[in-house]
Every structure is written in C-alpha cells, then in structure tokens.
Motif scaffolding. Sequence first.
Motif, PDB file in Angstrom:
ATOM      1  N   THR A   1       0.855  -1.188   0.000  1.00  0.00           N
ATOM      2  CA  THR A   1       0.000   0.000   0.000  1.00  0.00           C
ATOM      3  C   THR A   1       0.892   1.240   0.000  1.00  0.00           C
ATOM      4  OG1 THR A   1      -1.656  -1.174   1.287  1.00  0.00           O
ATOM      5  CG2 THR A   1      -1.808   1.223   1.257  1.00  0.00           C
ATOM      6  N   PRO A   2       0.627   2.194  -0.902  1.00  0.00           N
ATOM      7  CA  PRO A   2       1.415   3.440  -0.880  1.00  0.00           C
ATOM      8  C   PRO A   2       1.255   4.159   0.459  1.00  0.00           C
ATOM      9  CG  PRO A   2       0.124   3.275  -2.891  1.00  0.00           C
ATOM     10  CD  PRO A   2      -0.327   2.172  -1.995  1.00  0.00           C
ATOM     11  N   ILE A   3       2.324   4.759   0.927  1.00  0.00           N
ATOM     12  CA  ILE A   3       2.303   5.432   2.228  1.00  0.00           C
ATOM     13  C   ILE A   3       1.250   6.529   2.265  1.00  0.00           C
ATOM     14  CG2 ILE A   3       3.682   6.892   3.770  1.00  0.00           C
ATOM     15  CD1 ILE A   3       6.068   5.175   3.102  1.00  0.00           C
ATOM     16  N   ALA A   4       1.048   7.218   1.166  1.00  0.00           N
ATOM     17  CA  ALA A   4       0.060   8.286   1.132  1.00  0.00           C
ATOM     18  C   ALA A   4      -1.361   7.761   1.337  1.00  0.00           C
ATOM     19  CB  ALA A   4       0.142   9.044  -0.196  1.00  0.00           C
ATOM     20  N   GLN A   5      -1.595   6.502   1.061  1.00  0.00           N
ATOM     21  CA  GLN A   5      -2.942   5.934   1.177  1.00  0.00           C
ATOM     22  C   GLN A   5      -3.176   5.188   2.485  1.00  0.00           C
ATOM     23  OE1 GLN A   5      -3.650   3.507  -2.252  1.00  0.00           O
ATOM     24  NE2 GLN A   5      -3.383   5.210  -3.677  1.00  0.00           N
ATOM     25  N   LEU A   6      -2.187   5.151   3.361  1.00  0.00           N
ATOM     26  CA  LEU A   6      -2.361   4.472   4.646  1.00  0.00           C
ATOM     27  C   LEU A   6      -3.368   5.223   5.504  1.00  0.00           C
ATOM     28  CD1 LEU A   6       1.259   3.482   5.667  1.00  0.00           C
ATOM     29  CD2 LEU A   6      -0.552   1.996   4.843  1.00  0.00           C
ATOM     30  N   GLN A   7      -4.269   4.490   6.093  1.00  0.00           N
ATOM     31  CA  GLN A   7      -5.259   5.072   6.989  1.00  0.00           C
ATOM     32  C   GLN A   7      -4.817   4.818   8.430  1.00  0.00           C
ATOM     33  OE1 GLN A   7      -7.947   6.861   6.004  1.00  0.00           O
ATOM     34  NE2 GLN A   7      -7.165   6.626   3.930  1.00  0.00           N
ATOM     35  N   LEU A   8      -4.591   5.896   9.161  1.00  0.00           N
ATOM     36  CA  LEU A   8      -4.214   5.775  10.568  1.00  0.00           C
ATOM     37  C   LEU A   8      -5.429   6.069  11.433  1.00  0.00           C
ATOM     38  CD1 LEU A   8      -0.801   7.663  10.508  1.00  0.00           C
ATOM     39  CD2 LEU A   8      -1.172   5.206  10.514  1.00  0.00           C
ATOM     40  N   ASN A   9      -5.631   5.278  12.452  1.00  0.00           N
ATOM     41  CA  ASN A   9      -6.736   5.496  13.376  1.00  0.00           C
ATOM     42  C   ASN A   9      -6.316   6.568  14.372  1.00  0.00           C
ATOM     43  OD1 ASN A   9      -8.857   5.425  15.132  1.00  0.00           O
ATOM     44  ND2 ASN A   9      -8.650   3.262  15.670  1.00  0.00           N
ATOM     45  N   LEU A  10      -6.722   7.795  14.110  1.00  0.00           N
ATOM     46  CA  LEU A  10      -6.320   8.913  14.961  1.00  0.00           C
ATOM     47  C   LEU A  10      -7.046   8.912  16.297  1.00  0.00           C
ATOM     48  CD1 LEU A  10      -6.044  11.692  12.237  1.00  0.00           C
ATOM     49  CD2 LEU A  10      -4.260  10.198  13.136  1.00  0.00           C
ATOM     50  N   ASN A  11      -8.096   8.109  16.429  1.00  0.00           N
ATOM     51  CA  ASN A  11      -8.814   8.002  17.700  1.00  0.00           C
ATOM     52  C   ASN A  11      -8.215   6.930  18.610  1.00  0.00           C
ATOM     53  OD1 ASN A  11     -10.693   9.981  16.969  1.00  0.00           O
ATOM     54  ND2 ASN A  11     -11.868   8.476  15.808  1.00  0.00           N
ATOM     55  N   CYS A  12      -7.235   6.215  18.109  1.00  0.00           N
ATOM     56  CA  CYS A  12      -6.578   5.167  18.890  1.00  0.00           C
ATOM     57  C   CYS A  12      -5.718   5.813  19.976  1.00  0.00           C
ATOM     58  CB  CYS A  12      -5.711   4.311  17.970  1.00  0.00           C
ATOM     59  SG  CYS A  12      -4.820   3.010  18.829  1.00  0.00           S
ATOM     60  N   ARG A  13      -5.691   5.199  21.138  1.00  0.00           N
ATOM     61  CA  ARG A  13      -4.901   5.763  22.245  1.00  0.00           C
ATOM     62  C   ARG A  13      -3.464   5.267  22.251  1.00  0.00           C
ATOM     63  NH1 ARG A  13      -8.280   4.995  27.585  1.00  0.00           N
ATOM     64  NH2 ARG A  13      -7.777   2.853  27.058  1.00  0.00           N
ATOM     65  N   ASP A  14      -3.108   4.420  21.305  1.00  0.00           N
ATOM     66  CA  ASP A  14      -1.741   3.902  21.238  1.00  0.00           C
ATOM     67  C   ASP A  14      -0.772   5.050  20.959  1.00  0.00           C
ATOM     68  OD1 ASP A  14       0.618   2.508  20.861  1.00  0.00           O
ATOM     69  OD2 ASP A  14      -0.345   0.903  19.735  1.00  0.00           O
ATOM     70  N   GLU A  15       0.362   5.031  21.612  1.00  0.00           N
ATOM     71  CA  GLU A  15       1.339   6.119  21.495  1.00  0.00           C
ATOM     72  C   GLU A  15       2.045   6.150  20.147  1.00  0.00           C
ATOM     73  OE1 GLU A  15       3.968   5.392  24.714  1.00  0.00           O
ATOM     74  OE2 GLU A  15       2.549   6.036  26.238  1.00  0.00           O
ATOM     75  N   ILE A  16       1.978   5.066  19.381  1.00  0.00           N
ATOM     76  CA  ILE A  16       2.740   4.987  18.140  1.00  0.00           C
ATOM     77  C   ILE A  16       2.073   5.746  16.983  1.00  0.00           C
ATOM     78  CG2 ILE A  16       1.753   2.872  17.181  1.00  0.00           C
ATOM     79  CD1 ILE A  16       4.654   2.025  16.573  1.00  0.00           C
ATOM     80  N   VAL A  17       0.766   5.969  17.069  1.00  0.00           N
ATOM     81  CA  VAL A  17       0.034   6.572  15.953  1.00  0.00           C
ATOM     82  C   VAL A  17       0.578   7.965  15.597  1.00  0.00           C
ATOM     83  CG1 VAL A  17      -2.235   7.336  15.132  1.00  0.00           C
ATOM     84  CG2 VAL A  17      -2.006   5.176  16.366  1.00  0.00           C
ATOM     85  N   PRO A  18       0.829   8.875  16.550  1.00  0.00           N
ATOM     86  CA  PRO A  18       1.403  10.174  16.163  1.00  0.00           C
ATOM     87  C   PRO A  18       2.782  10.050  15.507  1.00  0.00           C
ATOM     88  CG  PRO A  18       0.526  10.289  18.392  1.00  0.00           C
ATOM     89  CD  PRO A  18       0.470   8.853  17.970  1.00  0.00           C
TER      90      PRO A  18
END
Length: 99
Positions: free
Chosen positions: A29-46
């Motif tokens: 998957t192209p990096i530009a198309q990755l969907q990140l769950n911004l509501n996730c409380r995991d510290e790695i998402v930011p």
Amino acid sequence: MSKTNFITNLQGVVQMRKSYEPQMRFGATPIAQLQLNLNCRDEIVPFLAALRHVYLDGPLRRSLTNLIAQDVSELSRRDTGRPGFDDWQILVLAVLRMN
C-alpha cells in the motif's frame, strides 16, 4: 551465485546503501494511502503520522536521509561492502525505538 541488482550513481559506481527505495513492492500500500486510526490511544500513531508526513515531503525526506547517511557512513564507504538498511529504514527504526 545469484545476481543482485545494485543501484549505480551518475558515474556508474555501485551504491551499496541507498537513501530509500523508490520502487514499491508488489501488493504494498502506498504510504500516502495508509489510513491511521487517529482516535486510537496507542502512542505509536502520532509517530507514524509524523513519519508519513516526512516521507511525503520530498525535500524534508532527502535532508533527513542525508543527515543519517553522514552519520552512519562517516568512517565507511557507501560503494563497498554488502547492502544494508536504507537510510529511511534506519530513520524509521530509530523513531520507533525512541517510542
């Protein structure tokens, strides 16, 4: 003995270590198309969001990978030896290690 495709620079010199691999792997998957769950409380998402921003900003990515190349290859040559991590992979692993 298997053949390996090496990257050459403008002078035809083989580059064993690259800044990053521009060619995507099949099925990736192209990096530009990755969907990140911004509501996730995991510290790695930011951190992943910041890495995606850096990767998509070409001049910023080049400047950071150049700094890594200077630091990693200060006492070694990039045109000899065996292929190792790309400079981008080193950056990602360093960021995730700091998390």
